[in-house]
Design an enzyme around this catalytic site. Structure first.
Site, PDB file in Angstrom:
ATOM      1  N   ASN A   2      -3.335 -36.637  12.506  1.00  0.00           N
ATOM      2  CA  ASN A   2      -2.383 -37.046  11.465  1.00  0.00           C
ATOM      3  C   ASN A   2      -3.189 -37.677  10.329  1.00  0.00           C
ATOM      4  OD1 ASN A   2      -0.389 -38.163   9.885  1.00  0.00           O
ATOM      5  ND2 ASN A   2       0.192 -39.746  11.380  1.00  0.00           N
ATOM      6  N   LYS A  24      -2.097 -38.647   7.552  1.00  0.00           N
ATOM      7  CA  LYS A  24      -1.292 -39.601   6.752  1.00  0.00           C
ATOM      8  C   LYS A  24      -1.508 -39.325   5.260  1.00  0.00           C
ATOM      9  CE  LYS A  24      -1.939 -42.859  10.478  1.00  0.00           C
ATOM     10  NZ  LYS A  24      -1.648 -44.187  10.970  1.00  0.00           N
ATOM     11  N   SER A  84      -5.038 -45.640  17.975  1.00  0.00           N
ATOM     12  CA  SER A  84      -6.480 -45.911  17.991  1.00  0.00           C
ATOM     13  C   SER A  84      -7.244 -45.078  19.016  1.00  0.00           C
ATOM     14  CB  SER A  84      -6.740 -47.414  18.191  1.00  0.00           C
ATOM     15  OG  SER A  84      -6.177 -48.151  17.113  1.00  0.00           O
ATOM     16  N   GLU A 116       3.540 -43.913  20.874  1.00  0.00           N
ATOM     17  CA  GLU A 116       2.600 -44.609  19.985  1.00  0.00           C
ATOM     18  C   GLU A 116       3.025 -46.069  19.843  1.00  0.00           C
ATOM     19  OE1 GLU A 116       0.457 -41.735  17.205  1.00  0.00           O
ATOM     20  OE2 GLU A 116       2.274 -42.358  16.196  1.00  0.00           O
ATOM     21  N   GLU A 143       5.416 -45.475  10.947  1.00  0.00           N
ATOM     22  CA  GLU A 143       5.266 -45.803   9.516  1.00  0.00           C
ATOM     23  C   GLU A 143       6.466 -45.289   8.731  1.00  0.00           C
ATOM     24  OE1 GLU A 143       1.332 -44.156   9.049  1.00  0.00           O
ATOM     25  OE2 GLU A 143       0.528 -45.766  10.292  1.00  0.00           O
ATOM     26  N   GLY A 199      -3.738 -47.760  14.088  1.00  0.00           N
ATOM     27  CA  GLY A 199      -4.610 -48.145  12.983  1.00  0.00           C
ATOM     28  C   GLY A 199      -5.210 -49.534  13.132  1.00  0.00           C
ATOM     29  N   HIS A 254       7.552 -41.076  12.968  1.00  0.00           N
ATOM     30  CA  HIS A 254       6.346 -41.918  13.064  1.00  0.00           C
ATOM     31  C   HIS A 254       6.739 -43.348  12.708  1.00  0.00           C
ATOM     32  CE1 HIS A 254       2.399 -43.576  12.216  1.00  0.00           C
ATOM     33  NE2 HIS A 254       1.878 -42.551  12.860  1.00  0.00           N
TER      34      HIS A 254
HETATM   35  C1  PEP Z   1      -1.095 -42.352  14.083  1.00  0.00           C
HETATM   36  O1  PEP Z   1      -1.052 -42.474  12.868  1.00  0.00           O
HETATM   37  O2  PEP Z   1      -0.245 -41.659  14.630  1.00  0.00           O
HETATM   38  C2  PEP Z   1      -2.151 -43.029  14.816  1.00  0.00           C
HETATM   39  C3  PEP Z   1      -2.116 -43.014  16.113  1.00  0.00           C
HETATM   40  O3  PEP Z   1      -3.136 -43.666  14.060  1.00  0.00           O
HETATM   41  P1  PEP Z   1      -4.517 -44.270  14.625  1.00  0.00           P
HETATM   42  O4  PEP Z   1      -5.124 -43.231  15.525  1.00  0.00           O
HETATM   43  O5  PEP Z   1      -5.323 -44.510  13.398  1.00  0.00           O
HETATM   44  O6  PEP Z   1      -4.176 -45.504  15.369  1.00  0.00           O
END
Ligand code: PEP
Length: 243
Positions: free
Chosen positions: A10, A12, A204, A164, A96, A170, A94
């Protein structure tokens, strides 16, 4: 029931036309991998990325779609448009989007229905906040999000669920293997037979932790944010599948 792993990146709000060389660097690892490989670039790059990935083992996807097919929705993109641009998948709900755009479970569900109708595979994201985990609510929150976000009869369609935990996205923090295993098992328990729906872990994921996370029961792949921006990191996560 064997499920093909899915490693999804992803991007983003990152990526310009000059970054498309990424796909050439990842193509060999994707071709050699037993997993399905997906990258979700920003919408501005989707058609270009789809063209670049044509003939490779890399699929591309969107990061969101509108629930309607077309109409007066300035700035939005429909599932049909994503499909037209070459997408096979779309990330929905997501955290976000839920936080920045107030997306409720009902909105996520209507987007998932639109995605399926357009021939896309939705990746529906769920996950608890830090406060919810600390108060022992993680499983309850995820169950509520699943109940509200999944279309009816999910076993009848191809969709993917991504667990998630919001606090792990992040931040460099990763849920413990025990916590991931517990929530993934709880999600699996709530899905009707046959158990073909893939459940990804996201939060992460990086080269250093990919192998252990991907080896857990009921973890069918990873949704990768930050580490999907660097071809060498993403390639090494792909290489961790089935190791
Ligand atoms: C994500 O944006 O879905 C995500 C898991 O980000 P990160 O791997 O940076 O934590």
């Amino acid at each position: 029931m064997p499920r093909t792993a899915l490693i999804a990146g992803n991007w983003k709000m990152n990526g310009l036309a000059g970054d498309l060389g990424f796909f050439g660097e990842v193509a060999r690892a994707a071709a050699d991998s037993p997993a399905d490989i997906l990258v979700c670039p920003p919408a501005t790059l989707l058609a270009l990325a789809a063209k670049t990935c044509s003939g490779t083992a890399i699929s591309v996807g969107g990061q969101d779609c509108h629930a309607r097919e077309s109409g007066a929705h300035t700035g939005d993109i429909s599932a049909v448009m994503l499909r037209d641009a070459g997408a096979d998948y779309v990330i929905l709900g997501h955290s976000e989007r839920r936080a920045d755009h107030g997306e409720s479970d009902a909105i996520v569900r209507s987007k998932a229905e639109a995605a399926l109708a357009a021939g896309l595979i939705p990746i529906i994201c769920v996950g608890e906040t830090q406060a919810e985990r600390e108060s022992g609510q993680a499983e309850t929150v995820v169950a509520r999000q699943l109940a509200g976000s999944l279309p009816e009869n999910p076993q009848k369609m191809e969709l993917v669920i991504a667990y998630e935990p919001v606090w792990a996205i992040g931040t460099g923090l990763t849920a413990s293997e025990a916590d991931v295993a517990e929530i993934h098992a709880a999600i699996r328990k709530r899905l009707p037979e046959p158990l073909t729906t893939r459940i990804l872990y996201g939060g992460s994921v990086k080269p250093a932790n990919a192998e252990s996370l991907l080896s857990l029961a009921d973890v069918d792949g990873a949704l990768v944010g930050g580490a999907s921006l660097k071809a060498s990191d993403f390639t090494s996560i792909i290489g961790a599948v089935g190791r």
